[in-house]
Motif scaffolding. Structure first.
Motif, PDB file in Angstrom:
ATOM      1  N   ALA A   1      -7.646   1.158  15.911  1.00  0.00           N
ATOM      2  CA  ALA A   1      -6.540   0.759  15.037  1.00  0.00           C
ATOM      3  C   ALA A   1      -5.437   0.034  15.798  1.00  0.00           C
ATOM      4  O   ALA A   1      -4.647  -0.679  15.197  1.00  0.00           O
TER       5      ALA A   1
ATOM      6  N   VAL B   1       8.443  -5.149   9.489  1.00  0.00           N
ATOM      7  CA  VAL B   1       8.574  -4.217   8.364  1.00  0.00           C
ATOM      8  C   VAL B   1       9.737  -4.658   7.464  1.00  0.00           C
ATOM      9  O   VAL B   1       9.618  -4.688   6.236  1.00  0.00           O
TER      10      VAL B   1
ATOM     11  N   VAL C   1      -1.510   5.061  10.640  1.00  0.00           N
ATOM     12  CA  VAL C   1      -2.128   3.753  10.914  1.00  0.00           C
ATOM     13  C   VAL C   1      -3.616   3.945  11.238  1.00  0.00           C
ATOM     14  O   VAL C   1      -4.479   3.221  10.722  1.00  0.00           O
TER      15      VAL C   1
ATOM     16  N   ALA D   1     -11.055  -1.860  -0.593  1.00  0.00           N
ATOM     17  CA  ALA D   1      -9.872  -1.117  -1.056  1.00  0.00           C
ATOM     18  C   ALA D   1      -8.611  -1.960  -0.925  1.00  0.00           C
ATOM     19  O   ALA D   1      -8.395  -2.603   0.095  1.00  0.00           O
ATOM     20  N   ARG D   2      -7.782  -1.940  -1.969  1.00  0.00           N
ATOM     21  CA  ARG D   2      -6.481  -2.619  -1.906  1.00  0.00           C
ATOM     22  C   ARG D   2      -5.484  -1.674  -1.258  1.00  0.00           C
ATOM     23  O   ARG D   2      -5.401  -0.496  -1.611  1.00  0.00           O
ATOM     24  N   MET D   3      -4.683  -2.193  -0.350  1.00  0.00           N
ATOM     25  CA  MET D   3      -3.730  -1.316   0.344  1.00  0.00           C
ATOM     26  C   MET D   3      -2.801  -0.605  -0.625  1.00  0.00           C
ATOM     27  O   MET D   3      -2.389   0.519  -0.390  1.00  0.00           O
ATOM     28  N   GLU D   4      -2.467  -1.301  -1.715  1.00  0.00           N
ATOM     29  CA  GLU D   4      -1.538  -0.727  -2.686  1.00  0.00           C
ATOM     30  C   GLU D   4      -2.091   0.566  -3.307  1.00  0.00           C
ATOM     31  O   GLU D   4      -1.333   1.359  -3.859  1.00  0.00           O
TER      32      GLU D   4
ATOM     33  N   ARG E   1       8.715  -7.821   5.571  1.00  0.00           N
ATOM     34  CA  ARG E   1       7.729  -7.523   4.522  1.00  0.00           C
ATOM     35  C   ARG E   1       8.415  -6.839   3.344  1.00  0.00           C
ATOM     36  O   ARG E   1       8.176  -7.160   2.180  1.00  0.00           O
TER      37      ARG E   1
ATOM     38  N   GLN F   1      -9.994   1.626   5.788  1.00  0.00           N
ATOM     39  CA  GLN F   1     -10.263   0.224   5.453  1.00  0.00           C
ATOM     40  C   GLN F   1     -11.583  -0.271   6.039  1.00  0.00           C
ATOM     41  O   GLN F   1     -12.273  -1.068   5.409  1.00  0.00           O
TER      42      GLN F   1
ATOM     43  N   LEU G   1       6.655   4.451   4.012  1.00  0.00           N
ATOM     44  CA  LEU G   1       7.616   3.367   3.797  1.00  0.00           C
ATOM     45  C   LEU G   1       7.378   2.220   4.785  1.00  0.00           C
ATOM     46  O   LEU G   1       7.333   1.047   4.408  1.00  0.00           O
ATOM     47  N   VAL G   2       7.207   2.586   6.048  1.00  0.00           N
ATOM     48  CA  VAL G   2       6.975   1.580   7.087  1.00  0.00           C
ATOM     49  C   VAL G   2       5.711   0.775   6.782  1.00  0.00           C
ATOM     50  O   VAL G   2       5.686  -0.446   6.932  1.00  0.00           O
ATOM     51  N   LEU G   3       4.676   1.478   6.334  1.00  0.00           N
ATOM     52  CA  LEU G   3       3.386   0.820   6.134  1.00  0.00           C
ATOM     53  C   LEU G   3       3.221   0.257   4.727  1.00  0.00           C
ATOM     54  O   LEU G   3       2.206  -0.372   4.434  1.00  0.00           O
ATOM     55  N   GLY G   4       4.187   0.512   3.859  1.00  0.00           N
ATOM     56  CA  GLY G   4       4.090  -0.002   2.493  1.00  0.00           C
ATOM     57  C   GLY G   4       3.036   0.709   1.666  1.00  0.00           C
ATOM     58  O   GLY G   4       2.432   0.113   0.772  1.00  0.00           O
ATOM     59  N   LEU G   5       2.784   1.969   1.945  1.00  0.00           N
ATOM     60  CA  LEU G   5       1.765   2.737   1.227  1.00  0.00           C
ATOM     61  C   LEU G   5       2.435   3.780   0.325  1.00  0.00           C
ATOM     62  O   LEU G   5       3.607   4.115   0.506  1.00  0.00           O
TER      63      LEU G   5
ATOM     64  N   ARG H   1      -5.476   4.876   8.014  1.00  0.00           N
ATOM     65  CA  ARG H   1      -5.590   3.716   7.107  1.00  0.00           C
ATOM     66  C   ARG H   1      -6.641   2.746   7.629  1.00  0.00           C
ATOM     67  O   ARG H   1      -7.482   2.251   6.890  1.00  0.00           O
TER      68      ARG H   1
ATOM     69  N   MET I   1      -0.299  -7.115  -0.679  1.00  0.00           N
ATOM     70  CA  MET I   1      -0.044  -7.055   0.767  1.00  0.00           C
ATOM     71  C   MET I   1      -1.065  -7.847   1.556  1.00  0.00           C
ATOM     72  O   MET I   1      -0.756  -8.423   2.598  1.00  0.00           O
ATOM     73  N   GLU I   2      -2.296  -7.861   1.049  1.00  0.00           N
ATOM     74  CA  GLU I   2      -3.372  -8.563   1.755  1.00  0.00           C
ATOM     75  C   GLU I   2      -3.097 -10.057   1.892  1.00  0.00           C
ATOM     76  O   GLU I   2      -3.685 -10.730   2.727  1.00  0.00           O
TER      77      GLU I   2
END
Lengths: 498, 498
Positions: free
Chosen positions: B322, A156, B156, B169-172, A159, B163, B191-195, B159, A171-172
């Protein structure tokens, strides 16, 4: 339960734990229960009214203990050892009694302050660079739950740093690198975060160590394809064979690709750094110079009861900038200056157990010399096993031993018709099946590339040189019986190359 | 330390824990130490040779205990309570002594089997739908470290499910929804997952509860903008005021947007579900019908020592798809069929402590009725405080009380020149400063939208009705002194509207 009832139940617990350790050697290592055994013995709902604790404590002995596999048994050689010291147990006991979720300094100053100090003790014990000390005010260390958590947090952080520097990156496209021998923590971190994980090949000739050239080739290839390499998880002491990735070469490559961060997973083998004679083998100088983070699990071979995974970073902002959800205007001058650490911003959870206490108890009670003695004893015991295997006509090491870990198999016989690799693997699976059907010894299997092998990991507190000899005798006997009883499967009888 | 030395040190630890509980009431709640106090008292490296344990145990009392804030003190009303029962302590003690990282069934059958059973006990205690029982073979529950971990895991899982269904789908573009009153766990997971995390507004009129219409409006708006809503973290009992999001309305909206998953964070308040009279207030029927996952922290108000965050899911595949890194060809028929659960695929780590033991001890020793009695006692004690505030001419509740939590402030005076909100907030900050300067009581502050307020959370094991009266007396006295001594800051003296 009132205070006096607790005193009685507490004394009883201590006595029963003493009994457990006195009798452990004579118990089976592995539980021999069937799936679902406990559901047949326990009601399917909590009782309506409370029960006497005496009955509950008795039921623990009667119903639970028979279903436990004894990781602290002298003949437990499976996976990696799990630390269980009396000092560790007492540290956790005192900690439970004050139930203190020290998520930040003010929540309980002693919890944070002791962790800050003992992580520096541990860093010094291992010979880490002062850059990693909490006292540096820049780098620092803290306790995490497991090496998987430490790796996830390092991922994390890496990244997040990459994204700050490359706001256009999708991110991908981000790629995390491990080797095919890296612990599952690498693949898991990538899965949790939805990122790509590329497992780089390693060879038997290189003792399953990642070479710089392999890394460089894959980085170039991926960058050309538009990928974004952002982190390598390098290992000191892989799970399968204790392999050590080639840090000097990796360091050189990392210099050429400055956006690539490096996390060092030394979960198992990291504790050998306490002994100066092993630091060169582990490339400590390189790690000290270039690694962004390093993880060592003291709860494996390091005498501190689970959970006690230590994570050090060269720059604490690497963690806090990725994990701190305090708005910037709320940050205190003290926190920013490093006078006070709020550990909630160094990990995934908010609350955290007071785990530094058991570190303090263990490191004081053993001292540096006692800790070193314990590590050296594990390595010496493994050497006993190594010599026995080397002198055996039946068994062979598949790769050189690593500290307290040996990986072996029944050797292909020189006489008679040569067997294919598949046939040798099949023979060894049969051999391992025999060993694992016993409950007086516990080992685990692994694959080294396409070679099936058996692991023996030394490190339980109670294991003696005699236990190693005893283990070898059992293994040798089972190997001979396997050779006698194994029949080559029809499908493998014909052809193929070894 | 040998077995007999452990027996001696163990007895001593039990005795000292008894002393601690006998004397706790007379100790200060809050530690009054300065940052860095411990570094001055402890050497900066581990000793070279081992020390006597007696000295180490004495140092714990001398050096560490004074730096602890006592979360189990009868006058601890800050944050939320932290469970600390003798049964919980004993559960952890037995668990430490067998040091068992039961990451999968075979690693130690009893660890997994007891967790499978007691999580069903806990689900029944709370009135959860049988769909969430492990016995269902489809849904199930397990123990996580904290509610932040549970929320991260739920995120997680959501998500990953999104997906799989929307590989383009783009994660962003993925958006996680919380409210402005949701615990930081929502923002941290994102924050941890960047979402992206969108915090939806709530109002005082709605008692800070998320309404369906607000959710719908934001979903429509975001979908129109090309965003991908994938998860709502709804709360039963927010940290600031114990607000409960409007589950019937959220359920309706979730029906209209089937790709939106819902995780229910009932970390603090979930334990009130053990009392049938509170289930309707918490919208249990709706949760049982539609929530994908629910988290309850037994380590807060639920009598089981930290860490004991329970996470239930309606479909265990939601987690395993997951988090499972076992290649599909290695999955066993038993594991897939649910005969055997490998909990490593239900959480972030690999290893896990044997935490079900303390659940078993607590639930058996208290029984359902004892557990309910404890929860009702906390609510009754808070009612005492509520009545005292309501009858006070100085204080007022800012929002209706929630179970064992009250949020209050010094009331704006009807007589004299009306104060602006900023001025009232300033007065209350001054008031809170006075309270927190004392070490015989511990409360925390919060903001409800733009109103500054003080929280009183009941639930420590030792708190009695007299302690509540005592707390009120202190608070009232400090409020009166605050009113006497507070001077309106020059900057706030002029104008503005309340």
């Amino acid at each position: 339960m009132d205070i006096e009832q607790f005193r009685k139940a507490g004394y009883q617990a201590i006595d029963r734990i003493c009994d457990h350790f006195y009798s452990l050697r004579n118990k089976p290592v592995q539980a021999s229960v069937e799936p679902g055994y406990l559901r047949a013995l326990i009601p399917d709902a909590a009782p309506q009214t409370g029960e006497e604790f005496e009955n509950i404590a008795d039921d623990y002995q009667k119903l639970i203990v028979p279903g436990l596999t004894h990781w602290t048994h002298p003949s437990f050689f499976a996976y990696f050892p799990t630390a269980c010291t009396f000092e560790g147990i007492l540290g956790d006991l005192y900690s439970s009694s004050v139930a203190n979720p020290g998520f930040n300094w003010t929540a309980s100053p002693a919890c944070t302050e002791l962790e800050v100090i003992v992580l520096d003790w541990a860093a010094k014990l291992l010979g880490l660079s002062p850059a990693f000390y909490n006292a540096s005010g820049v780098g620092g260390g803290c306790i995490q739950v497991t090496a998987s958590d430490s790796a996830l947090i390092a991922t994390v952080a890496a990244r997040s740093a990459y994204q700050r520097d490359h706001p256009d990156a999708r991110m991908e496209d981000l790629v995390l690198y491990t080797t095919t021998q890296t612990h599952s923590l690498g693949a898991k971190a990538a899965l949790v975060l939805g990122l790509q994980c590329k497992m780089l090949p390693v060879t038997k000739e290189d003792r399953f160590s990642l070479r710089g050239e392999t890394l460089r080739t894959h980085l170039d290839e991926d960058i050309k394809a538009g990928k974004r390499p952002f982190l390598l998880i390098a290992t000191v002491g892989t799970t399968s064979s204790g392999a050590i990735d080639n840090m000097p070469e990796i360091r050189q490559v990392a210099k050429e690709y400055p956006t690539l961060r490096v996390h060092v997973d030394a979960a198992w083998a990291g504790v050998v750094l306490s002994c100066p004679e092993h630091r060169e083998t582990c490339f400590l100088d390189d790690i000290n110079e270039f690694a962004d983070s390093i993880c060592v699990n003291f709860h494996k071979w390091g005498l501190v009861n689970f959970d006690a995974s230590t994570l050090w970073v060269r720059d604490r902002k690497y963690l806090t900038e990725a994990l701190d959800i305090t708005p910037i205007f709320l940050r205190t001058a003290q926190s920013t200056a490093g006078t006070v650490i709020d550990y909630r911003n160094w990990h995934l959870s908010l609350g955290r157990r007071f785990r530094s206490l058991k570190f303090w108890f263990v490191l004081r009670s053993y001292g540096v010399e006692g800790f070193q003695r314990y590590i050296r004893q594990g390595i010496e015991q493994n050497q006993i096993f190594v010599k026995l295997v080397e002198n055996s006509s039946v068994l062979e090491l598949v790769t050189p031993p690593s500290f307290a870990l040996s990986v072996f198999r029944i050797a292909p016989r020189p006489e008679g018709k040569p067997l294919t690799l598949e046939a040798i693997n099949s023979l060894n699976r049969f051999f391992f099946g025999r060993i694992s059907a016993r409950n007086d010894i516990y080992l685990t299997q692994t694959m080294l590339n396409d070679v099936y092998c058996i692991r023996l990991a030394v490190g339980s507190m109670l294991t003696t040189a005699e236990d190693i000899q005893g283990a070898f005798d059992i293994i040798k006997k089972e190997a001979e019986l396997a050779l006698e009883n194994w029949k080559i499967p029809d499908t493998l009888a014909a052809g193929g190359s070894v």
